[in-house]
Design a protein around this motif. Structure first.
Motif, PDB file in Angstrom:
ATOM      1  N   ASN A  91      34.608  39.169  43.063  1.00 38.70           N
ATOM      2  CA  ASN A  91      34.305  39.467  41.662  1.00 38.70           C
ATOM      3  C   ASN A  91      33.897  38.171  40.953  1.00 38.70           C
ATOM      4  O   ASN A  91      33.902  37.086  41.559  1.00 38.70           O
ATOM      5  CB  ASN A  91      35.473  40.199  40.974  1.00 38.70           C
ATOM      6  N   GLU A  92      33.556  38.301  39.693  1.00 37.95           N
ATOM      7  CA  GLU A  92      33.021  37.124  38.983  1.00 37.95           C
ATOM      8  C   GLU A  92      34.083  36.048  38.731  1.00 37.95           C
ATOM      9  O   GLU A  92      33.759  34.922  38.362  1.00 37.95           O
ATOM     10  CB  GLU A  92      32.370  37.556  37.670  1.00 37.95           C
ATOM     11  N   HIS A  93      35.357  36.414  38.914  1.00 38.34           N
ATOM     12  CA  HIS A  93      36.426  35.415  38.791  1.00 38.34           C
ATOM     13  C   HIS A  93      36.683  34.691  40.111  1.00 38.34           C
ATOM     14  O   HIS A  93      37.626  33.913  40.214  1.00 38.34           O
ATOM     15  CB  HIS A  93      37.723  36.078  38.313  1.00 38.34           C
ATOM     16  N   LEU A  94      35.882  35.011  41.115  1.00 40.10           N
ATOM     17  CA  LEU A  94      35.992  34.426  42.464  1.00 40.10           C
ATOM     18  C   LEU A  94      37.239  34.885  43.195  1.00 40.10           C
ATOM     19  O   LEU A  94      37.714  34.222  44.115  1.00 40.10           O
ATOM     20  CB  LEU A  94      35.884  32.892  42.453  1.00 40.10           C
ATOM     21  N   HIS A  95      37.816  36.021  42.723  1.00 42.95           N
ATOM     22  CA  HIS A  95      38.838  36.705  43.504  1.00 42.95           C
ATOM     23  C   HIS A  95      38.109  37.436  44.632  1.00 42.95           C
ATOM     24  O   HIS A  95      37.012  37.963  44.410  1.00 42.95           O
ATOM     25  CB  HIS A  95      39.585  37.748  42.661  1.00 42.95           C
ATOM     26  N   LEU A  96      38.741  37.494  45.798  1.00 39.98           N
ATOM     27  CA  LEU A  96      38.055  38.039  46.971  1.00 39.98           C
ATOM     28  C   LEU A  96      38.896  39.093  47.672  1.00 39.98           C
ATOM     29  O   LEU A  96      40.135  39.060  47.590  1.00 39.98           O
ATOM     30  CB  LEU A  96      37.793  36.922  47.993  1.00 39.98           C
ATOM     31  N   ILE A  97      38.212  39.987  48.383  1.00 40.66           N
ATOM     32  CA  ILE A  97      38.858  40.745  49.468  1.00 40.66           C
ATOM     33  C   ILE A  97      38.288  40.185  50.764  1.00 40.66           C
ATOM     34  O   ILE A  97      37.063  40.053  50.913  1.00 40.66           O
ATOM     35  CB  ILE A  97      38.580  42.258  49.388  1.00 40.66           C
ATOM     36  N   LYS A  98      39.189  39.826  51.674  1.00 35.81           N
ATOM     37  CA  LYS A  98      38.798  39.311  52.976  1.00 35.81           C
ATOM     38  C   LYS A  98      39.622  40.040  54.041  1.00 35.81           C
ATOM     39  O   LYS A  98      40.587  40.706  53.728  1.00 35.81           O
ATOM     40  CB  LYS A  98      39.062  37.795  53.049  1.00 35.81           C
ATOM     41  N   GLY A  99      39.206  39.880  55.285  1.00 37.36           N
ATOM     42  CA  GLY A  99      40.003  40.436  56.375  1.00 37.36           C
ATOM     43  C   GLY A  99      39.357  41.588  57.118  1.00 37.36           C
ATOM     44  O   GLY A  99      39.968  42.158  58.011  1.00 37.36           O
ATOM     45  N   GLY A 100      38.103  41.900  56.749  1.00 34.22           N
ATOM     46  CA  GLY A 100      37.387  42.932  57.507  1.00 34.22           C
ATOM     47  C   GLY A 100      37.296  42.576  58.984  1.00 34.22           C
ATOM     48  O   GLY A 100      37.215  43.448  59.847  1.00 34.22           O
ATOM     49  N   GLY A 101      37.323  41.286  59.260  1.00 26.77           N
ATOM     50  CA  GLY A 101      37.278  40.819  60.650  1.00 26.77           C
ATOM     51  C   GLY A 101      38.670  40.590  61.237  1.00 26.77           C
ATOM     52  O   GLY A 101      38.795  40.046  62.342  1.00 26.77           O
ATOM     53  N   VAL A 184      45.734  39.457  40.977  1.00 29.31           N
ATOM     54  CA  VAL A 184      46.860  38.542  41.219  1.00 29.31           C
ATOM     55  C   VAL A 184      48.158  39.345  41.361  1.00 29.31           C
ATOM     56  O   VAL A 184      48.936  39.156  42.306  1.00 29.31           O
ATOM     57  CB  VAL A 184      46.980  37.490  40.094  1.00 29.31           C
ATOM     58  N   GLU A 185      48.378  40.294  40.431  1.00 32.40           N
ATOM     59  CA  GLU A 185      49.598  41.104  40.470  1.00 32.40           C
ATOM     60  C   GLU A 185      49.633  41.960  41.735  1.00 32.40           C
ATOM     61  O   GLU A 185      50.686  42.096  42.375  1.00 32.40           O
ATOM     62  CB  GLU A 185      49.687  42.011  39.235  1.00 32.40           C
ATOM     63  N   MET A 186      48.484  42.529  42.102  1.00 29.23           N
ATOM     64  CA  MET A 186      48.456  43.374  43.304  1.00 29.23           C
ATOM     65  C   MET A 186      48.718  42.542  44.561  1.00 29.23           C
ATOM     66  O   MET A 186      49.459  42.966  45.456  1.00 29.23           O
ATOM     67  CB  MET A 186      47.091  44.081  43.406  1.00 29.23           C
ATOM     68  N   GLY A 200      44.750  40.952  52.227  1.00 28.54           N
ATOM     69  CA  GLY A 200      43.420  40.366  52.151  1.00 28.54           C
ATOM     70  C   GLY A 200      42.925  40.014  50.766  1.00 28.54           C
ATOM     71  O   GLY A 200      41.766  39.616  50.596  1.00 28.54           O
ATOM     72  N   LEU A 201      43.800  40.133  49.755  1.00 26.06           N
ATOM     73  CA  LEU A 201      43.400  39.678  48.414  1.00 26.06           C
ATOM     74  C   LEU A 201      43.557  38.164  48.332  1.00 26.06           C
ATOM     75  O   LEU A 201      44.627  37.617  48.625  1.00 26.06           O
ATOM     76  CB  LEU A 201      44.278  40.333  47.349  1.00 26.06           C
ATOM     77  N   PHE A 202      42.486  37.513  47.938  1.00 29.43           N
ATOM     78  CA  PHE A 202      42.524  36.071  47.701  1.00 29.43           C
ATOM     79  C   PHE A 202      42.327  35.883  46.198  1.00 29.43           C
ATOM     80  O   PHE A 202      41.221  35.663  45.716  1.00 29.43           O
ATOM     81  CB  PHE A 202      41.417  35.352  48.477  1.00 29.43           C
ATOM     82  N   ALA A 203      43.424  36.046  45.445  1.00 32.41           N
ATOM     83  CA  ALA A 203      43.358  35.949  43.989  1.00 32.41           C
ATOM     84  C   ALA A 203      44.263  34.838  43.477  1.00 32.41           C
ATOM     85  O   ALA A 203      43.895  34.097  42.569  1.00 32.41           O
ATOM     86  CB  ALA A 203      43.745  37.285  43.370  1.00 32.41           C
ATOM     87  N   MET A 204      45.453  34.706  44.060  1.00 26.97           N
ATOM     88  CA  MET A 204      46.317  33.585  43.665  1.00 26.97           C
ATOM     89  C   MET A 204      45.644  32.271  44.038  1.00 26.97           C
ATOM     90  O   MET A 204      45.774  31.282  43.344  1.00 26.97           O
ATOM     91  CB  MET A 204      47.678  33.720  44.355  1.00 26.97           C
TER      92      MET A 204
END
Ligand code: ABF
Length: 222
Positions: A91-101, A184-186, A200-204
């Motif tokens: 997203n535009e805050h540079l929070h990511l979902i990763k881990g598809g691999g 971040v909360e999730m 896979g959330l990279f928000a913190m």
């Protein structure tokens, strides 16, 4: 430009970004996936300008070694100036979902050590709200059912990724239908579930820069 060309363009832009900072004793953190592979192949051209790399997966370690780039155990390394890796959503805050691999745990560890995390992706990965891509959660195998029930309580529909064992010997639950308005909360809530290794959330620890390959050129979000 097709999607492969966008990935190559963004990989090249990431190389240009780090090039002025490379030093002979520098070790780089390198991620996993097709965009990271494009970066590894580009990086090989300048392999004499840095020392080596720490990889977020066995697959990336093999690719780095095939180019003659030394691969180090993270425990032998005190500092990573850069970590370059892809993402499944951003997203535009540079929070990511990763881990598809399925490499999310090692990716999160490398990201935690790195001073600067440069995320590279084609523009299809940029979304307003994270969660259309199913959120990967790495789980200790005996906790699979328990974690699944807890993820349902958080509003998701977890699906066991059949046939996949992570580099750490664990399983992956892919959580569908999460509308992640507070990443971040999730991220914290899922980490609290006993039996979860990583989600896979990279928000913190978001990316520091997001380089997006678009048909109009590479856009940088910071
Ligand atoms: C890794 O590779 C992951 O965290 C993400 O799952 C994936 C992105 O792959 P690709 O670049 O092939 O879309 O970085």
């Amino acid at each position: 430009m097709n999607q492969d060309e966008l990935k190559q363009a963004v990989a090249r832009a990431a190389l240009d970004h780090i090039l002025p900072h490379l030093e002979s004793d520098m070790i780089l953190g390198i991620g996993t996936g097709s965009t990271a592979n494009c970066f590894i192949d580009a990086l090989a051209e300048v392999k004499y300008r840095f020392d080596g790399a720490v990889a977020s997966s066995e697959a990336s370690a093999e690719r780095l070694k095939s180019h003659g780039i030394p691969v180090y155990d993270l425990n032998t390394v005190s500092e990573l100036r850069f970590y370059i890796d892809g993402a499944d959503e951003a997203n535009e805050h540079l929070h990511l979902i990763k881990g598809g691999g399925a490499a999310l745990t090692r990716e999160k560890i490398v990201a935690a050590v790195a001073k600067e995390f440069i995320c590279i992706a084609d523009e299809s990965k940029l979304v307003d709200v994270l969660g259309a891509f199913p959120l990967p959660v790495e789980v200790i195998p005996m906790a699979r059912s328990h974690v699944g029930r807890e993820l349902v309580k958080l509003g998701g529909d977890p699906v066991y990724r059949e046939g996949v064992v992570t580099d750490n010997g664990n399983i992956i639950l892919d959580v569908w239908n999460m509308n992640i308005l507070n990443p971040v909360e999730m991220e914290q809530a899922i980490n609290q579930i006993t039996g979860v290794v990583t989600n896979g959330l990279f928000a913190m620890r978001p990316a520091n820069a997001l380089l997006l390959g678009t048909v109009g050129g590479v856009k940088t979000l910071t």
